[in-house]
Design an enzyme around this catalytic site. Structure first.
Site, mmCIF file in Angstrom:
data_model
loop_
_atom_site.group_PDB
_atom_site.id
_atom_site.type_symbol
_atom_site.label_atom_id
_atom_site.label_comp_id
_atom_site.label_asym_id
_atom_site.label_seq_id
_atom_site.Cartn_x
_atom_site.Cartn_y
_atom_site.Cartn_z
ATOM 1 N N ASP A 272 0.858 -1.183 0.000
ATOM 2 C CA ASP A 272 0.000 0.000 0.000
ATOM 3 C C ASP A 272 0.899 1.239 0.000
ATOM 4 O O ASP A 272 1.714 1.405 -0.890
ATOM 5 C CB ASP A 272 -0.959 -0.034 1.187
ATOM 6 N N ARG A 326 1.826 9.656 -6.300
ATOM 7 C CA ARG A 326 1.617 10.126 -4.931
ATOM 8 C C ARG A 326 2.925 10.569 -4.270
ATOM 9 O O ARG A 326 3.325 10.037 -3.233
ATOM 10 C CB ARG A 326 0.927 9.060 -4.078
#
Length: 452
Positions: A272, A326
């Site tokens: 993740d 990100r």
């Protein structure tokens, strides 16, 4: 709407970042008063464990500042080298007594209390879960794509995942410093530091090998083709305040995404985030870290409605290399991104989608950063947004050339980035108004193992 500081104003703010050792360190024999260092070099001979965040060093220096466990007494100062020792040293997540946790060597999170290695099969044992049965149960050709998995195999998957979570999640209490012992390859493999609902935490000098979720969940409704979603970040902030993450290394190695199989036509993603800052977290400084070989690297704000008035984060003097996206993805908050180095060439199969994403009315100031791109990479792909976020700032270089990255993005996209923000950065210690030397400077002053 305010605009970021002019170049002349930013030059007046320029200073060398300092590291301050508080009176607590002096009491430990470091010396009287305060010790100020040039943090661009390794801090040889200094007690890393009692160091606190310097004044005006990003959002985490706001208000009461960030001191972590600097006031810890001998009874709450620990040196740990196993998972069981780390759990004991951290104590209760609701505790507030200052503590220092020194990590010596590399801790494997996937071990039992005696130190025996645990595998995915160990976690699945007794739950009834098997990957082959799960894949059969939720094959889109028979199960469809309109709803999340439910039933026997999904319950078994969740139960197996819960067993792993009990092993690999380490909950950090307030007023704590977690610091790697220099010269020991200090770090955590396969574990997650969870900083949730607490104030005043320091994480330094550690290598985080991204945790591997043995039991990702299939979500057929995620995107156009569905996705496999995993559970653990290397470090996660959830409703945390005053957090300083300094001189750490984040990486997927040794298990890179290229090792993952494909099911239902989608990558079986076991990783993740690297460092996620969500659920109303606030007053965070992320500096001099290395982020390498990873996909979803840093999420600021867990949803488009996450805590207005919070999510204030400073990100400076970090290296981002082999990152897909990100870096960060920012929502809602006031985020200052300065003096970072982004090497965007494809590395070990990690192909850039974008670096910085501003969405959900995020107010981002990105200034004096350096991007290195490969031939054929489009500058318009370095930024991203949803049409509501802002990115202001200047002085950004691409391959050494001053480049207006917002203009490049807006020229190629219908959902434009806004160019003004509603705040002005003032907590800017260490801001360098020229980015040209960042690739060489940050190569030797970032990541775990630099501090001595």
């Amino acid at each position: 709407m305010a605009t970021p500081p002019s170049p002349a104003h930013r030059r007046s703010l320029r200073r060398r970042r300092t590291v301050v050792v508080t009176a607590a360190a002096a009491a430990a024999g470091i010396g009287a008063g305060f010790l100020v260092l040039n943090a661009n070099a390794a801090s040889t001979g200094v007690d890393l464990y009692h160091q606190t965040l310097a004044a005006k060093d990003g959002w985490a220096s706001s208000g009461t500042g960030t001191t972590g466990g600097a006031k810890a007494d001998a009874a709450h100062t620990f040196t740990v080298s196993t998972r069981a020792q780390l759990v004991k040293a951290l104590g209760s997540a609701s505790g507030t007594t200052p503590r220092i946790v020194k990590i010596k060597g590399t801790i494997d999170a996937n071990t039992d209390d005696s130190g025996k290695k645990l595998s995915c099969a160990n976690y699945a044992a007794g739950t009834g879960y098997s990957l082959s049965a799960y894949l059969k149960a939720f094959n889109p050709s028979t199960y469809g794509r309109s709803k999340l998995p439910s039933g026997t195999q999904e319950k078994a998957r969740a139960a197996a995942q819960a067993k792993q979570a009990k092993r690999v999640i380490f909950r950090v209490p307030a007023n704590t410093s977690v610091v790697g012992v220099p010269g020991t390859n200090a770090g955590i493999n396969g574990g997650m530091l969870q900083i949730q609902g607490v104030d005043n935490v320091i994480v330094r000098n550690l290598t985080f090998a991204a945790p591997q979720d043995c039991f990702p969940q299939w979500d057929p409704t995620d995107g156009n083709s569905g996705n496999w979603n995993s559970q653990y970040d290397a470090v996660t902030l959830r409703g945390a305040t005053h957090v300083w993450a300094d001189h750490n290394t984040f990486t997927d190695a040794p298990r890179l995404d290229t090792s993952d199989p494909t099911y239902y036509g989608r990558q079986y993603q076991i990783h993740d985030g690297d460092l996620d800052i969500t659920k109303g977290s606030d007053l965070v400084t992320v500096e001099r870290n290395q982020f390498t070989n990873h996909d979803k690297t840093m999420l600021i704000g867990s949803s488009d409605t996450d805590s207005v008035g919070k999510l204030r984060v400073s990100i400076h003097h970090n290296v981002w290399k082999g990152i897909v996206q990100r870096a960060p993805l920012a929502r809602i908050g006031q985020i200052h991104i300065y003096n970072n180095y982004f090497d965007t060439k494809t590395l070990n199969g990690y192909v850039l989608q974008y670096s910085v994403n501003s969405r959900a009315k995020a107010q981002v100031v990105a200034e004096d950063n350096y991007w290195k791109t490969s031939a054929g990479q489009k500058v318009s792909k370095l930024f991203s947004g949803d049409g509501t976020g802002s990115i202001a700032g200047g002085g950004n270089l691409v391959n050494g050339t001053a480049t207006n990255l917002v203009a490049a993005y807006n020229a190629a996209n219908s959902k434009k980035l806004k160019t003004t923000v509603n705040w002005r950065p003032t907590l800017t210690a260490g801001l360098e108004t020229s980015a040209k030397n960042l690739p060489t400077e940050l190569a030797t002053t970032t990541g775990a193992g630099v501090l001595k």
